[in-house]
Scaffold this motif. Structure first.
Motif, short mmCIF file in Angstrom:
data_model
loop_
_atom_site.label_atom_id
_atom_site.label_comp_id
_atom_site.label_asym_id
_atom_site.label_seq_id
_atom_site.Cartn_x
_atom_site.Cartn_y
_atom_site.Cartn_z
N PHE A 20 0.81 -1.21 0.00
CA PHE A 20 0.00 0.00 0.00
C PHE A 20 0.85 1.27 0.00
O PHE A 20 0.39 2.31 -0.45
CB PHE A 20 -0.95 -0.01 1.19
CG PHE A 20 -1.94 -1.13 1.14
CD1 PHE A 20 -2.74 -1.31 0.02
CD2 PHE A 20 -2.07 -2.02 2.17
CE1 PHE A 20 -3.65 -2.34 -0.06
CE2 PHE A 20 -2.98 -3.06 2.11
CZ PHE A 20 -3.78 -3.22 0.99
N THR A 21 2.07 1.19 0.48
CA THR A 21 2.92 2.37 0.45
C THR A 21 3.36 2.69 -0.98
O THR A 21 3.45 3.85 -1.35
CB THR A 21 4.17 2.18 1.34
OG1 THR A 21 4.84 1.00 0.96
CG2 THR A 21 3.78 2.09 2.79
N LYS A 22 3.61 1.66 -1.77
CA LYS A 22 3.97 1.89 -3.16
C LYS A 22 2.79 2.39 -3.97
O LYS A 22 2.96 3.14 -4.93
CB LYS A 22 4.51 0.60 -3.79
CG LYS A 22 5.88 0.20 -3.27
CD LYS A 22 6.36 -1.06 -3.92
CE LYS A 22 7.69 -1.50 -3.33
NZ LYS A 22 8.12 -2.80 -3.89
N GLN A 23 1.59 2.00 -3.58
CA GLN A 23 0.38 2.44 -4.28
C GLN A 23 -0.06 3.83 -3.82
O GLN A 23 -0.91 4.44 -4.44
CB GLN A 23 -0.77 1.47 -4.05
CG GLN A 23 -0.55 0.12 -4.69
CD GLN A 23 -1.69 -0.83 -4.37
OE1 GLN A 23 -2.63 -0.52 -3.66
NE2 GLN A 23 -1.60 -2.04 -4.91
N GLY A 24 0.48 4.29 -2.71
CA GLY A 24 0.11 5.60 -2.18
C GLY A 24 -1.26 5.63 -1.53
O GLY A 24 -1.94 6.64 -1.56
N VAL A 25 -1.66 4.53 -0.93
CA VAL A 25 -2.97 4.45 -0.27
C VAL A 25 -2.92 5.21 1.05
O VAL A 25 -2.02 5.01 1.86
CB VAL A 25 -3.37 2.98 -0.03
CG1 VAL A 25 -4.65 2.89 0.79
CG2 VAL A 25 -3.53 2.25 -1.34
N ASP A 26 -3.87 6.11 1.23
CA ASP A 26 -4.00 6.83 2.49
C ASP A 26 -4.73 5.92 3.48
O ASP A 26 -5.87 5.52 3.24
CB ASP A 26 -4.79 8.12 2.27
CG ASP A 26 -4.89 8.97 3.52
OD1 ASP A 26 -4.14 8.72 4.49
OD2 ASP A 26 -5.73 9.90 3.53
N LEU A 27 -4.07 5.57 4.58
CA LEU A 27 -4.66 4.62 5.53
C LEU A 27 -5.91 5.18 6.20
O LEU A 27 -6.75 4.42 6.67
CB LEU A 27 -3.63 4.20 6.57
CG LEU A 27 -2.51 3.31 6.04
CD1 LEU A 27 -1.54 2.98 7.16
CD2 LEU A 27 -3.06 2.05 5.43
N ALA A 28 -6.05 6.50 6.24
CA ALA A 28 -7.26 7.08 6.81
C ALA A 28 -8.47 6.84 5.91
O ALA A 28 -9.61 6.83 6.38
CB ALA A 28 -7.06 8.57 7.03
N LYS A 29 -8.22 6.62 4.62
CA LYS A 29 -9.31 6.42 3.66
C LYS A 29 -9.34 4.99 3.11
O LYS A 29 -10.05 4.71 2.15
CB LYS A 29 -9.16 7.40 2.50
CG LYS A 29 -9.27 8.84 2.92
CD LYS A 29 -9.07 9.77 1.76
CE LYS A 29 -9.11 11.21 2.22
NZ LYS A 29 -8.84 12.14 1.12
N GLN A 34 -8.40 -3.47 2.89
CA GLN A 34 -7.04 -2.94 2.88
C GLN A 34 -6.48 -2.82 4.28
O GLN A 34 -5.31 -3.12 4.52
CB GLN A 34 -7.01 -1.57 2.19
CG GLN A 34 -7.21 -1.63 0.71
CD GLN A 34 -7.36 -0.26 0.09
OE1 GLN A 34 -7.89 0.67 0.70
NE2 GLN A 34 -6.90 -0.13 -1.14
N MET A 35 -7.30 -2.40 5.23
CA MET A 35 -6.86 -2.29 6.62
C MET A 35 -6.56 -3.67 7.21
O MET A 35 -5.62 -3.83 7.97
CB MET A 35 -7.91 -1.57 7.47
CG MET A 35 -8.02 -0.09 7.15
SD MET A 35 -6.50 0.81 7.45
CE MET A 35 -6.46 0.84 9.21
N ALA A 36 -7.36 -4.67 6.85
CA ALA A 36 -7.13 -6.03 7.34
C ALA A 36 -5.81 -6.58 6.79
O ALA A 36 -5.04 -7.19 7.53
CB ALA A 36 -8.29 -6.93 6.95
N ILE A 37 -5.54 -6.34 5.51
CA ILE A 37 -4.29 -6.80 4.92
C ILE A 37 -3.11 -6.07 5.55
O ILE A 37 -2.09 -6.68 5.87
CB ILE A 37 -4.30 -6.59 3.39
CG1 ILE A 37 -5.31 -7.53 2.74
CG2 ILE A 37 -2.93 -6.81 2.79
CD1 ILE A 37 -5.57 -7.26 1.27
#
Length: 50
Positions: A20-29, A34-37
């Motif tokens: 998710f860091t490479k994809q640029g996913v905002d963990l707040a959103k 995604q949060m489970a993974i």
């Protein structure tokens, strides 16, 4: 034994599960999936480093 298992599992996760860091996913959103993974990968990493 436990540490080597988690190190192996961590290597498998890095090949199979998305980063998710490479994809640029905002963990707040992030979605629940995604949060489970993210939580699973964090748990595996924590146990691999202990």
């Amino acid at each position: 034994m436990k540490k080597t298992f988690f190190k192996f599992l961590s290597k498998v996760n890095s090949k199979v599960l998305p980063s998710f860091t490479k994809q640029g996913v905002d963990l707040a959103k992030a979605t629940k999936l995604q949060m489970a993974i993210f939580a699973y990968k964090l748990w595996v990493t924590k146990n691999a480093l202990d």
